[in-house]
Scaffold this motif. Structure first.
Motif, PDB file in Angstrom:
ATOM      1  N   SER A 156      -7.512  -0.287  -1.414  1.00 24.47           N
ATOM      2  CA  SER A 156      -6.775   0.512  -2.394  1.00 24.47           C
ATOM      3  C   SER A 156      -5.300   0.129  -2.432  1.00 24.47           C
ATOM      4  CB  SER A 156      -6.904   2.000  -2.073  1.00 24.47           C
ATOM      5  OG  SER A 156      -6.203   2.313  -0.882  1.00 24.47           O
ATOM      6  N   ASP A 157      -4.655   0.434  -3.565  1.00 23.59           N
ATOM      7  CA  ASP A 157      -3.219   0.180  -3.691  1.00 23.59           C
ATOM      8  C   ASP A 157      -2.428   0.989  -2.667  1.00 23.59           C
ATOM      9  OD1 ASP A 157      -3.594  -1.600  -5.735  1.00 23.59           O
ATOM     10  OD2 ASP A 157      -3.179  -0.159  -7.343  1.00 23.59           O
ATOM     11  N   ARG A 158      -2.838   2.230  -2.466  1.00 26.67           N
ATOM     12  CA  ARG A 158      -2.142   3.083  -1.496  1.00 26.67           C
ATOM     13  C   ARG A 158      -2.213   2.484  -0.098  1.00 26.67           C
ATOM     14  NH1 ARG A 158      -3.705   9.412  -0.122  1.00 26.67           N
ATOM     15  NH2 ARG A 158      -2.052   9.771   1.405  1.00 26.67           N
ATOM     16  N   HIS A 159      -3.370   1.940   0.261  1.00 24.61           N
ATOM     17  CA  HIS A 159      -3.558   1.308   1.576  1.00 24.61           C
ATOM     18  C   HIS A 159      -2.651   0.091   1.703  1.00 24.61           C
ATOM     19  CE1 HIS A 159      -5.769   0.302   5.240  1.00 24.61           C
ATOM     20  NE2 HIS A 159      -5.908  -0.929   4.787  1.00 24.61           N
ATOM     21  N   HIS A 160      -2.588  -0.731   0.664  1.00 28.62           N
ATOM     22  CA  HIS A 160      -1.722  -1.913   0.691  1.00 28.62           C
ATOM     23  C   HIS A 160      -0.266  -1.510   0.888  1.00 28.62           C
ATOM     24  CE1 HIS A 160      -3.997  -5.649  -0.398  1.00 28.62           C
ATOM     25  NE2 HIS A 160      -4.926  -4.747  -0.612  1.00 28.62           N
ATOM     26  N   ARG A 161       0.176  -0.475   0.193  1.00 28.61           N
ATOM     27  CA  ARG A 161       1.564  -0.033   0.324  1.00 28.61           C
ATOM     28  C   ARG A 161       1.847   0.445   1.748  1.00 28.61           C
ATOM     29  NH1 ARG A 161       0.665   1.975  -5.012  1.00 28.61           N
ATOM     30  NH2 ARG A 161       0.178   4.070  -4.248  1.00 28.61           N
ATOM     31  N   MET A 162       0.890   1.146   2.335  1.00 27.69           N
ATOM     32  CA  MET A 162       1.057   1.627   3.701  1.00 27.69           C
ATOM     33  C   MET A 162       1.188   0.448   4.676  1.00 27.69           C
ATOM     34  SD  MET A 162      -1.513   4.070   5.930  1.00 27.69           S
ATOM     35  CE  MET A 162      -2.779   2.786   6.062  1.00 27.69           C
TER      36      MET A 162
END
Length: 308
Positions: free
Chosen positions: A147-153
């Motif tokens: 997910s995009d959120r995971h990548h940002r984290m």
């Protein structure tokens, strides 16, 4: 550009992501000159056709352009799982950067940007990525997700590694490689960035690397060094104080007096690491902080094709 300005430039995940994206886009645009000619056309939507697969989804238009067989990739298709591992011991924060150097000109900065580059490739191909960071503790773990959120984290955690450690942190590679191996339940590509400087028994270290191979994982070891000084011991002959970044031990000497013996010992150790990796079928790739990132990306693409 001063280090303070660089920290501002890379102060948010967007900036590290932007820098990684620029490197990847430059690489993809040059693919027509490489063995991966054709990937750049629709990078995320195709994969190499393997003999024996159904020909139903071969993209014949792309074949006409590239003379290579690719099949269309669909979003619901199960893709690669990749776990990135970074050694964050004090020796990885070498060399100390001058004001006019970029953050990726030492080992930890190089590993951080290389990891961000690989994450960008994985994201383009809709693959799942996880991250482990270790030194004398298991500092961070995140399982593989896409997910995009995971990548940002993950990008945020990568940026945290760019700060010089305030205290000496030794490497407990053996303990944490075993722990990471135990966490990997589904077949994955495991990518390790480390300088391989550790004070423990070599054979136990190699057994830990071998443990990463369980469950048919593919393991790629990027051996990160500052080749000029750590491999070639390229110093002038002024008297110098050498400090072990992990133990704090100091020694005063003239580099010229030990250069030949040092280089012989280092070459023998590097050869031993390379030969042991070959024995265990681990992809061993030496990289230096003064190199560009093409070797990182090319290795990933070749190993992904082999991964199947």
């Amino acid at each position: 550009m001063k280090i303070e300005e660089q920290k501002e430039l890379v102060s948010g995940f967007q900036h590290l992501e932007l820098l990684a994206n620029q490197i990847v886009e430059g690489f993809i645009s040059g693919m027509h000159k490489s063995p991966f000619h054709g990937f750049s056309a629709e990078f995320a939507e195709h994969k190499v056709y393997n003999a024996g697969e159904s020909t139903k989804h071969i993209d014949w238009k792309l074949f006409a352009k590239t003379d290579r067989l690719y099949t269309k990739r669909f979003e619901e298709e199960t893709n690669l799982r990749c776990h990135l591992i970074i050694d964050n011991s004090s020796s990885m924060h070498y060399p100390k950067l001058n004001d006019n150097q970029f953050f990726y000109e030492n080992k930890i900065g190089f590993s951080v940007l290389a990891s961000a580059v690989l994450m960008n490739l994985l994201k383009k191909q809709r693959d799942a990525v996880g991250l482990s960071i270790y030194s004398d503790t298991y500092e961070y773990y995140a399982p593989e997700k896409g997910s995009d959120r995971h990548h940002r984290m993950l990008l945020n955690n990568l940026e945290n590694l760019l700060q010089t450690p305030k205290t000496s942190k030794q490497t407990d590679t053996i303990t944490y490689l075993h722990q990471i191996a135990e966490k990997m339940h589904r077949r994955s590509m495991i990518v390790l960035f480390t300088d391989m400087f550790q004070g423990e028994d070599d054979e136990r270290l190699f057994k830990a690397l071998q443990h990463l191979k369980h469950n048919k994982h593919k393991v790629v070891l990027f051996h990160v060094t500052d080749k000029k000084t750590e491999f070639n011991f390229d110093f002038d002959n002024a008297p110098r104080k050498f400090i072990d970044l992990e133990t704090g031990d100091e020694v005063n000497l003239f580099a010229e007096n030990v250069k030949e013996d040092y280089e012989k010992l280092v070459k023998n150790y590097f050869d031993k690491v390379a030969n042991t990796c070959a024995l265990y079928k681990i992809k061993y790739v030496p990289v230096s902080v003064d190199e560009k990132f093409e070797k990182i990306m090319t290795t990933y693409l070749i190993e992904k094709q082999k991964f199947g």
